[in-house]
Design a protein around this motif. Structure first.
Motif: not given
Length: 364
Positions: A103-108, A197-206, A346-349
């Motif tokens: 949500q923070r990424k999408q909002d920014w 700014a629609p956002l799709i999140f994917i679980n990287q462990k899949d 915002l990059m998540g790192i």
């Protein structure tokens, strides 16, 4: 120089202990090791800033929340998620934190990037459409290219969605490290609907085949303009079934799929279309090519689910975010519109990884 101590409200400690997802035995150990949590200690509820910071990180709660006068009110998260059981998942602390991060990424991106200034006409364009109409709408916006592996097809589809204006992010857990993984059984994917700014999140462990399916499935939700916050369980189930059907038809076009199954077999057809054997079997049954399915006969062989980064954390960091998002964020940071610490968040790192990650992204 004496360490600076802060006075913490007991109600905030109780809130943190009740909010965390740590098991009771671990919590007992934390309380035992931290003397400032013990009533008979002379600095009871007066930790140093460092001690309080370590406590917050250990319990997976925001440090700032522990400095408030009253416990924070948790936002009501009632999103629907793609899970193995195809029902809304329980929201764990790990998943909640991932949702807030997205949500923070999408909002920014929507409000501060200066890029998301045009309403996307495809959001809700297939509202009320049938499965076949939804599949045709998908094909209007995304080209299905044959790829040599699921990994290559997933990368291609992410790039196409990025060009279209859909933010697509992936991650395997909360935070910067690997100690808070997001289990696939809890959430495979979700979408944060927005006209700009629609956002799709994917679980990287899949697995990659599952990620491909989830990516197109969530795009189907965007096309339907589905407000999952307001959907009840019955309507959600109907919507999921319709979009699943459309996604299956998109990934395995009818005539080409029939030819592949008849010439080879279901497993080889699955490899050609970069889908799971079970997904191919379901498609074959729907087209009348087989009578029934025994799921155990179409079990997918175990594969490494995370991206092939060779153990390089920078390569993994590059895979987390949408390309258009990264381009915009790096440009904003370079012109001083975003501070380096905020850009890293915002990059998540972590901050120490930001410069090299940015340089590697630009060099690609």
């Amino acid at each position: 120089m004496a360490d600076t101590r802060v006075q913490v409200n007991k109600r905030l400690i109780d809130w943190a202990l009740a909010t965390t997802d740590l098991p009771s035995d671990v919590l007992a150990d934390i309380q035992q090791r931290n003397k400032w949590l013990q009533v008979d200690f002379k600095h009871y509820l007066q930790p140093t800033v460092k001690q309080l910071g370590l406590f917050a990180r250990r319990l997976h709660v925001p440090f700032g929340n522990l400095l408030m006068d009253e416990p924070p009110k948790e936002e009501d998260i009632r999103l629907a998620f793609r899970t193995r059981e195809k029902v809304p998942a329980q929201v764990s602390l790990t998943l909640r934190d991932i949702i807030y991060e997205m949500q923070r990424k999408q909002d920014w991106f929507k409000h501060e990037s200066g890029v998301a200034n045009q309403q996307l006409t495809f959001v809700g364009a297939a509202r009320g459409a049938s499965a076949s109409e939804t599949q045709r709408m998908m094909a209007r916006f995304i080209a299905l290219h044959h790829a040599e592996s699921p990994r290559h097809l997933y990368k291609d589809q992410r790039a196409q969605l990025s060009q279209l204006g859909v933010l697509n992010m992936q991650k395997g857990g909360a935070g910067f490290g690997t100690n808070r993984p997001l289990d696939v059984s809890e959430a495979r994917a979700f979408v944060l609907l927005d006209d700009y700014a629609p956002l799709i999140f994917i679980n990287q462990k899949d697995s990659y085949t599952a990620r491909i399916f989830s990516l197109i499935h969530e795009f189907g939700h965007i096309l339907h303009g589905t407000d999952e916050l307001l959907m009840n369980l019955d309507s959600n189930k109907q919507e999921e079934q319709l979009i699943n059907k459309a996604t299956t038809a998109f990934l395995m076009p009818e005539q080409d799929f029939i030819l592949r199954v008849k010439e080879y077999n279901i497993r080889k057809a699955a490899r050609f279309f970069n889908v799971s054997p079970l997904a191919a079997a379901i498609r074959a049954q729907g087209l009348g090519l087989i009578d029934h399915i025994v799921p155990e006969d179409f079990t997918e062989q175990p594969v490494a689910s995370m991206d092939s980064t060779g153990g390089n954390p920078y390569n993994n960091a590059l895979s987390l975010n949408d390309n258009r998002y990264m381009n915009t964020l790096i440009a904003a940071q370079e012109r001083g519109a975003v501070q380096p610490t905020e850009a890293a968040s915002l990059m998540g790192i972590s901050y120490k990884m930001m410069d090299r990650t940015s340089q590697m992204f630009i060099a690609e």
